[in-house]
Design an enzyme around this catalytic site. Structure first.
Site, short mmCIF file in Angstrom:
data_model
loop_
_atom_site.label_atom_id
_atom_site.label_comp_id
_atom_site.label_asym_id
_atom_site.label_seq_id
_atom_site.Cartn_x
_atom_site.Cartn_y
_atom_site.Cartn_z
N LEU A 222 -4.64 42.07 51.63
CA LEU A 222 -5.43 41.64 52.78
C LEU A 222 -4.42 41.07 53.76
O LEU A 222 -3.65 40.16 53.41
CB LEU A 222 -6.45 40.58 52.35
CG LEU A 222 -7.37 40.03 53.45
CD1 LEU A 222 -8.36 41.11 53.91
CD2 LEU A 222 -8.13 38.81 52.94
N PRO A 224 -4.22 38.94 56.24
CA PRO A 224 -4.02 37.51 56.48
C PRO A 224 -3.41 36.75 55.30
O PRO A 224 -2.89 35.65 55.48
CB PRO A 224 -5.45 37.00 56.75
CG PRO A 224 -6.21 38.20 57.20
CD PRO A 224 -5.63 39.33 56.41
N SER A 225 -3.44 37.31 54.10
CA SER A 225 -2.94 36.62 52.91
C SER A 225 -1.42 36.48 52.94
O SER A 225 -0.71 37.49 52.97
CB SER A 225 -3.35 37.40 51.66
OG SER A 225 -2.53 37.06 50.56
N PRO A 226 -0.88 35.26 52.90
CA PRO A 226 0.58 35.09 52.89
C PRO A 226 1.27 35.78 51.72
O PRO A 226 2.30 36.44 51.92
CB PRO A 226 0.76 33.56 52.85
CG PRO A 226 -0.48 33.03 53.48
CD PRO A 226 -1.57 33.96 53.04
N ARG A 229 1.39 39.38 52.50
CA ARG A 229 2.33 39.66 53.59
C ARG A 229 3.77 39.64 53.08
O ARG A 229 4.61 40.44 53.52
CB ARG A 229 2.16 38.66 54.73
CG ARG A 229 0.82 38.72 55.42
CD ARG A 229 0.86 38.13 56.82
NE ARG A 229 1.46 36.83 56.92
CZ ARG A 229 0.81 35.66 56.80
NH1 ARG A 229 -0.49 35.66 56.54
NH2 ARG A 229 1.44 34.52 56.94
#
Length: 430
Positions: A222, A224-226, A229
């Site tokens: 996903l 937005p998930s750090p 990312r």
């Protein structure tokens, strides 16, 4: 006078390149571009009507089989008889293992690779994987009798088989506990300088090409998930042939049985590479660096240096990310509109930890960027949404953020998701 027509990806060609290195053959290496169909041009077909690589040309002599080439090179250029003994009985044992590669190992490799390259299949039939597993068993049995395939010395049979097996292990991972002698044999040959020079580059190209055809690497994520990312940044950095698959948490896709089978923790990211499934971002970063990283500096092999990187990966796992989650989880799941001061103080303290680390080394775990920086950067850029960094108080942390931000692989893997989570958090807190 000696010319070797080759394609680096080809295991038979690589075995001949290794032999040329080993025997110091004065050779001209000539690439044959299959994409441009150079192997089908009349001048090439005149040399080899089978239109395969490699082809060795030594004056008027033309040889179009890698095993025959290895025999010839050893006879003409080999100074050490041990690689291809003159004694008929010893030579017969080497020939036997050369033919084992020709008729067993390589055929099992080609039965998979040809449909991948020519027919566009994206999955390997289980029967073909079982055939590779059986071949590993054969090798293990041979190596229980002699140190190398044909004797207690390296021979051209090992060179031939090694190039093939380095292709097979991409398709079917070798179980080192089940086949310890085969694993040791691979490690032994890998460290030989002539093997490194003749085989390593082509084997890496072959691995990446094969994985791109199979689409074996999947990253469930996903934006937005750090943690997700961080893995996306690593995929960019290491040129991983990856299929990115979005998991819609709002629709509950992470709670569906097929996802829970991959990850019972129902979290993202999840990395899937063939039969291997990894559901922790830090473990995924370690794996990607080990398998796809060409520069060792991102995750050093040296035990002490690696320990320093691991330490900072766990700093992100146990200090930085929990302090982010302690704030974001209540925002997303419980609908809170304000952040407790104690949580903000914990973020401030974390900034202090980072500043202290960066006062000792240029990056978190040393003077080079490592996967620890990649993991922490994704977390810290999210923390900044919650609590602004005082650049005067934390100048080294500010400089570290700016340094990483300008890296193209960081931009590509992190920027969009960071923007998404920024808008989402601000809309919730507003």
């Amino acid at each position: 006078m000696v010319k070797l027509y080759k394609l680096d990806m080809s295991p038979p060609a690589r075995s001949c390149m290794v032999a040329c290195e080993l025997f110091n053959v004065p050779v001209e290496l000539i690439d044959v571009n299959f994409a441009e169909r150079e192997h089908l041009k009349p001048e090439y077909l005149k040399k080899n009507p089978l239109h395969t690589v490699p082809v060795l040309e030594d004056g008027s002599l033309v040889i179009s089989d890698s095993h025959a080439i290895l025999m010839y090179l050893a006879d003409v250029y080999g100074k050490q008889e041990s690689f291809y003994p003159k004694d008929p009985k010893q030579r017969a044992l080497v020939n036997q293992k050369l033919l084992f590669n020709s008729t067993i190992l390589y055929i099992r490799l080609r039965n998979i690779s040809y449909p991948l390259f020519k027919e566009g299949i994206t999955e390997i039939p289980q029967k073909n994987l079982d055939a590779i597993e059986e071949a590993y068993g054969f090798i293990e049995e041979f190596l229980s009798r002699t140190k190398y395939l044909a004797s207690d010395n390296i021979t051209i049979a090992d060179i031939s088989a090694y190039a093939t097996v380095t292709g097979l292990v991409v398709m079917k991972e070798l179980n080192a506990q089940k086949y310890p002698k085969t694993q040791a044999w691979l490690k032994d040959l890998e460290k030989q300088p002539y093997v490194q020079k003749g085989n390593a580059k082509g084997a890496e190209v072959y691995k990446l090409f094969l994985k791109s055809k199979l689409g074996m690497v999947k990253l469930y994520k996903l934006d937005p998930s750090p943690p997700a990312r961080a893995c996306m940044v690593a995929c960019e950095l290491f040129n991983v042939p990856v299929e990115l698959i979005d998991v819609n948490l709002l629709e509950g896709e992470h709670l569906k049985p097929e996802f829970l089978k991959k990850n019972p923790l129902h979290t993202i990211p999840v990395l899937e590479d063939g039969s291997l499934v990894i559901h922790d971002s830090h473990a995924a970063l370690m794996y990607l660096a080990d398998v796809y990283g060409k520069q060792e500096s991102f995750y050093p092999k040296d035990t002490k240096q690696r320990a320093l990187v691991n330490q900072k990966l766990f700093f992100n796992s146990t200090i930085l990310f929990p302090r982010l989650r302690n704030i974001t989880y209540p925002i997303f799941m419980e609908g809170i509109k304000e952040m407790p001061q104690k949580n903000l103080d914990a973020v401030e303290e974390a900034y202090g930890f980072i500043e202290e680390f960066l006062s000792r080394t240029k990056y978190l775990a040393g003077d080079n960027i490592t996967i620890a920086d990649i993991a922490a950067y994704a977390t810290v850029t999210s923390l900044l949404i919650l609590l602004e960094l005082n650049a005067q108080k934390y100048p080294k942390t500010q400089a570290w953020l700016k340094d990483l931000e300008k890296r193209p692989y960081v931009q590509k893997g992190n920027a969009k998701g960071l923007e998404d989570i920024t808008h989402f958090i601000k809309s919730k807190l507003a």
